[in-house]
Design a protein around this motif. Structure first.
Motif, PDB file in Angstrom:
ATOM      1  N   PHE A  55     -15.643  14.372  48.659  1.00  0.00           N
ATOM      2  CA  PHE A  55     -14.867  14.516  47.426  1.00  0.00           C
ATOM      3  C   PHE A  55     -15.648  15.303  46.385  1.00  0.00           C
ATOM      4  N   ASP A  56     -16.921  14.965  46.253  1.00  0.00           N
ATOM      5  CA  ASP A  56     -17.752  15.663  45.274  1.00  0.00           C
ATOM      6  C   ASP A  56     -17.743  17.160  45.529  1.00  0.00           C
ATOM      7  N   ALA A  57     -17.880  17.517  46.799  1.00  0.00           N
ATOM      8  CA  ALA A  57     -17.886  18.938  47.152  1.00  0.00           C
ATOM      9  C   ALA A  57     -16.581  19.598  46.718  1.00  0.00           C
ATOM     10  N   VAL A  58     -15.473  18.929  47.026  1.00  0.00           N
ATOM     11  CA  VAL A  58     -14.171  19.471  46.651  1.00  0.00           C
ATOM     12  C   VAL A  58     -14.039  19.575  45.139  1.00  0.00           C
ATOM     13  N   PHE A  59     -14.391  18.502  44.490  1.00  0.00           N
ATOM     14  CA  PHE A  59     -14.197  18.454  43.040  1.00  0.00           C
ATOM     15  C   PHE A  59     -15.051  19.506  42.337  1.00  0.00           C
ATOM     16  N   SER A  60     -16.266  19.670  42.795  1.00  0.00           N
ATOM     17  CA  SER A  60     -17.143  20.692  42.217  1.00  0.00           C
ATOM     18  C   SER A  60     -16.479  22.054  42.280  1.00  0.00           C
ATOM     19  N   GLU A  61     -15.986  22.364  43.476  1.00  0.00           N
ATOM     20  CA  GLU A  61     -15.355  23.657  43.680  1.00  0.00           C
ATOM     21  C   GLU A  61     -14.155  23.832  42.746  1.00  0.00           C
ATOM     22  N   VAL A  62     -13.313  22.817  42.705  1.00  0.00           N
ATOM     23  CA  VAL A  62     -12.117  22.876  41.878  1.00  0.00           C
ATOM     24  C   VAL A  62     -12.491  23.031  40.405  1.00  0.00           C
ATOM     25  N   ALA A  63     -13.408  22.201  39.961  1.00  0.00           N
ATOM     26  CA  ALA A  63     -13.811  22.236  38.559  1.00  0.00           C
ATOM     27  C   ALA A  63     -14.470  23.569  38.223  1.00  0.00           C
ATOM     28  N   ALA A  64     -15.236  24.073  39.160  1.00  0.00           N
ATOM     29  CA  ALA A  64     -15.942  25.331  38.935  1.00  0.00           C
ATOM     30  C   ALA A  64     -14.965  26.475  38.714  1.00  0.00           C
ATOM     31  N   ASN A  65     -13.807  26.382  39.350  1.00  0.00           N
ATOM     32  CA  ASN A  65     -12.807  27.434  39.212  1.00  0.00           C
ATOM     33  C   ASN A  65     -11.957  27.276  37.957  1.00  0.00           C
ATOM     34  N   LEU A  66     -12.185  26.200  37.232  1.00  0.00           N
ATOM     35  CA  LEU A  66     -11.272  25.887  36.138  1.00  0.00           C
ATOM     36  C   LEU A  66     -11.807  26.341  34.787  1.00  0.00           C
ATOM     37  N   PHE A  67     -13.098  26.163  34.580  1.00  0.00           N
ATOM     38  CA  PHE A  67     -13.649  26.404  33.251  1.00  0.00           C
ATOM     39  C   PHE A  67     -14.125  27.832  32.987  1.00  0.00           C
ATOM     40  N   PRO A  68     -14.813  28.445  33.935  1.00  0.00           N
ATOM     41  CA  PRO A  68     -15.444  29.727  33.624  1.00  0.00           C
ATOM     42  C   PRO A  68     -14.493  30.745  33.022  1.00  0.00           C
ATOM     43  N   ALA A  69     -13.312  30.890  33.619  1.00  0.00           N
ATOM     44  CA  ALA A  69     -12.340  31.855  33.122  1.00  0.00           C
ATOM     45  C   ALA A  69     -12.024  31.558  31.663  1.00  0.00           C
ATOM     46  N   MET A  70     -11.847  30.277  31.391  1.00  0.00           N
ATOM     47  CA  MET A  70     -11.577  29.831  30.037  1.00  0.00           C
ATOM     48  C   MET A  70     -12.694  30.279  29.106  1.00  0.00           C
ATOM     49  N   LYS A  71     -13.889  29.978  29.516  1.00  0.00           N
ATOM     50  CA  LYS A  71     -15.076  30.308  28.730  1.00  0.00           C
ATOM     51  C   LYS A  71     -15.156  31.803  28.443  1.00  0.00           C
ATOM     52  N   GLN A  72     -14.875  32.555  29.494  1.00  0.00           N
ATOM     53  CA  GLN A  72     -14.963  34.010  29.396  1.00  0.00           C
ATOM     54  C   GLN A  72     -14.054  34.545  28.279  1.00  0.00           C
ATOM     55  N   VAL A  73     -12.813  34.069  28.294  1.00  0.00           N
ATOM     56  CA  VAL A  73     -11.860  34.538  27.285  1.00  0.00           C
ATOM     57  C   VAL A  73     -12.287  34.091  25.901  1.00  0.00           C
ATOM     58  N   ILE A  74     -12.700  32.849  25.810  1.00  0.00           N
ATOM     59  CA  ILE A  74     -13.050  32.305  24.506  1.00  0.00           C
ATOM     60  C   ILE A  74     -14.203  33.078  23.872  1.00  0.00           C
ATOM     61  N   GLU A  75     -15.084  33.567  24.726  1.00  0.00           N
ATOM     62  CA  GLU A  75     -16.244  34.275  24.196  1.00  0.00           C
ATOM     63  C   GLU A  75     -16.039  35.785  24.138  1.00  0.00           C
ATOM     64  N   ALA A  76     -14.825  36.217  24.491  1.00  0.00           N
ATOM     65  CA  ALA A  76     -14.563  37.661  24.504  1.00  0.00           C
ATOM     66  C   ALA A  76     -14.595  38.240  23.081  1.00  0.00           C
ATOM     67  N   GLU A  77     -14.699  39.556  23.009  1.00  0.00           N
ATOM     68  CA  GLU A  77     -14.727  40.240  21.719  1.00  0.00           C
ATOM     69  C   GLU A  77     -13.320  40.660  21.339  1.00  0.00           C
ATOM     70  N   LEU A  78     -12.538  39.700  20.907  1.00  0.00           N
ATOM     71  CA  LEU A  78     -11.157  39.998  20.556  1.00  0.00           C
ATOM     72  C   LEU A  78     -10.808  39.292  19.259  1.00  0.00           C
ATOM     73  N   GLU A  79      -9.870  39.854  18.542  1.00  0.00           N
ATOM     74  CA  GLU A  79      -9.359  39.174  17.377  1.00  0.00           C
ATOM     75  C   GLU A  79      -8.660  37.898  17.851  1.00  0.00           C
ATOM     76  N   MET A  80      -8.654  36.886  17.005  1.00  0.00           N
ATOM     77  CA  MET A  80      -8.150  35.577  17.421  1.00  0.00           C
ATOM     78  C   MET A  80      -6.747  35.638  18.017  1.00  0.00           C
ATOM     79  N   LYS A  81      -5.860  36.336  17.382  1.00  0.00           N
ATOM     80  CA  LYS A  81      -4.479  36.375  17.872  1.00  0.00           C
ATOM     81  C   LYS A  81      -4.382  37.029  19.248  1.00  0.00           C
ATOM     82  N   GLU A  82      -5.164  38.073  19.429  1.00  0.00           N
ATOM     83  CA  GLU A  82      -5.191  38.714  20.746  1.00  0.00           C
ATOM     84  C   GLU A  82      -5.806  37.766  21.771  1.00  0.00           C
ATOM     85  N   LYS A  83      -6.832  37.108  21.335  1.00  0.00           N
ATOM     86  CA  LYS A  83      -7.539  36.184  22.219  1.00  0.00           C
ATOM     87  C   LYS A  83      -6.585  35.091  22.698  1.00  0.00           C
ATOM     88  N   ILE A  84      -5.827  34.562  21.775  1.00  0.00           N
ATOM     89  CA  ILE A  84      -4.875  33.506  22.123  1.00  0.00           C
ATOM     90  C   ILE A  84      -3.821  34.034  23.091  1.00  0.00           C
TER      91      ILE A  84
END
Lengths: 201, 201
Positions: A55-84
């Motif tokens: 389960f841990d192996a599965v969950f790690s993989e799933v969780a790993a695919n969930l946050f990074p993309a989010m993080k990437q956008v949040i830290e992007a160089e965009l105006e807030m409205k575009e970012k949203i």
DNA sequence: ATATGATTTAACCATGTGGTCAAAATTAAT
DNA sequence: ATTAATTTTGACCACATGGTTAAATCATAT
């Protein structure tokens, strides 16, 4: 070393993902995972020592695919409205491709909190950055001042919720499966609209 | 007939609620419920024939307490903005008193969909009424035109999500339990603000 | 070809689980 | 007080479940 080992391991992980995501940790059966992978049950224990480890192996993989993309956008160089705009569209698209992940995570979160806490390894998202940007743009009059922990949670809530409460929503509004699919897709622009209208000064 | 029977039955239901809500159907153990109720395991089967039946009884009760209040507000004779204000405050307050219910329902919904579907008995909420009111007030320029299935889902999403994703949110924003409690309370006015700003023309 | 190590399997095992049952204890009726 | 009905219990059962093991199969190097 042949790649057969790796191959089997991946087969197992894929099968385990499917079963765990569908049934949750408690509802998943090792036999079901073995069947799904088309192998013997003992092999599961050969590659992953126990159900928990698997389960841990599965969950790690799933969780790993969930946050990074989010993080990437949040830290992007965009105006807030575009970012949203960008974030919501990307996020809902991701969810449309993995519609059962959110419920799986929420289920794990709430029925096996300890199991989850070991995996949390700091989502990596830095809300300070977001708050800073909001503050700056608020001063410029681009958006209204607001707390990041409300804005972000509001947005994510609206993206995820229709995926985890689908049967209820579908029932209340009497949609069939096709209609619900369209509804989910339509939410991409709908949520963006809703949020932008709210944060505009 | 003495009331002792009724009494024991309630003891069981209370205990069962606690265990089922915490562990979900698959994670709950009949023995744990019996212990929690301070009775013999066989008594569970004496009063409720099976685990499924017991779960159904619990789930019915829980679900029954979840929708009616919602329905009541939605059908109230209030202007939309007042209605939203009232609804959000009441709903979040209800959630604060039953913080684990939403995750329990979502868990049941997604891991045992069949079990849920038998209980759905038409939430009773009529979205047509809501849409009618939105349309009317939009014509009057009180709010902007919008689809009920988005407005309602947006609102409920923002209310519920922080309760089911608590560990993640708490982690990202590095809040302790007290801070999170305050955060949840603060969302009552925050969500109202957010929505009203968005639907104002 | 054969020895060696990795992979896979069938058969088992111990324990947990939902559920049953007959007897005991309690309550209600006469 | 005695009987009848209801409620509660401890012991038990069949089966499912996660996990183990020894043997078989397969791949690889010599």
């Amino acid at each position: 070393m042949t790649i057969a080992g790796e191959n089997t391991e991946n087969q197992i992980l894929t099968a385990a993902s499917q079963v765990f995501i569908l049934k949750g940790f408690d509802g998943a059966r090792m036999q079901a995972i073995a069947d799904q992978a088309g192998i013997n049950k003992a092999l599961l224990h050969y590659y992953f020592r126990s159900k928990e480890k698997l389960f841990d192996a599965v969950f790690s993989e799933v969780a790993a695919n969930l946050f990074p993309a989010m993080k990437q956008v949040i830290e992007a160089e965009l105006e807030m409205k575009e970012k949203i705009t960008f974030f919501v569209k990307m996020y809902v698209k991701t969810l449309l491709e993995n519609p059962f992940i959110p419920a799986f995570v929420i289920n794990t979160l709430n029925t096996n909190p300890n199991r989850f806490l070991t995996h949390i390894k700091k989502a990596g998202i830095n809300p300070m950055l977001l708050q800073k940007q909001i503050d700056e743009e608020a001063v410029l009059g681009l958006i209204r001042p607001m707390k990041a922990e409300h804005l972000l949670v509001n947005i994510i809530s609206m993206c995820i919720f229709p995926f985890v409460a689908r049967p209820i929503i579908q029932n209340i509004f009497e949609m069939n499966n096709d209609e619900y699919q369209l509804y989910l897709e339509s939410r991409q622009t709908e949520i963006v609209d809703f949020v932008l209208k709210s944060i505009t000064v």
